[in-house]
Scaffold this motif. Structure first.
Motif, short mmCIF file in Angstrom:
data_model
loop_
_atom_site.label_atom_id
_atom_site.label_comp_id
_atom_site.label_asym_id
_atom_site.label_seq_id
_atom_site.Cartn_x
_atom_site.Cartn_y
_atom_site.Cartn_z
N THR A 11 0.75 -1.28 0.03
CA THR A 11 -0.11 -0.13 0.14
C THR A 11 0.99 1.29 0.09
O THR A 11 2.09 1.04 0.17
N ASN A 12 0.25 2.46 -0.01
CA ASN A 12 1.20 3.44 -0.25
C ASN A 12 1.49 3.96 1.26
O ASN A 12 0.58 3.63 2.30
N LYS A 13 2.67 4.69 1.60
CA LYS A 13 2.96 5.17 2.77
C LYS A 13 2.14 5.77 3.57
O LYS A 13 1.69 5.62 4.61
#
Length: 86
Positions: A11-13
């Motif tokens: 997933t994105n940060k």
């Protein structure tokens, strides 16, 4: 108790940080929250919440109906869009 296995996903940060903060505020860590999601999905036989396209929200549909009526009545202000050639 059954054997634990490692599950990995990307997933994105920013989403991870926001989710972690949200779950921490509920007294949960990310792993526990994901396990709750998995257990609930199994119980429900699918996602434990409704998945909808926001395009079809009631507010948007109301606005689209209003604009369609304006077009039919000839009262709509229509903007001409130029197509850029490459």
């Amino acid at each position: 108790m059954s054997e634990k296995v490692l599950v990995s996903f990307k997933t994105n940060k920013q989403d991870k940080e926001r989710a972690t903060d949200t779950f921490n505020s509920l007294g949960l860590n990310l792993s526990t929250a994901i396990n709750i999601f998995l257990k609930r999905s199994i119980t429900e036989g699918g996602l434990p919440f409704e998945v909808k396209d926001p395009f079809y929200s009631e507010a948007n549909m109301k606005e689209l109906r209003k604009r369609a009526m304006e077009l039919e009545n000839g009262t709509a202000e229509v903007e001409k869009h130029e197509i850029e050639s490459e």
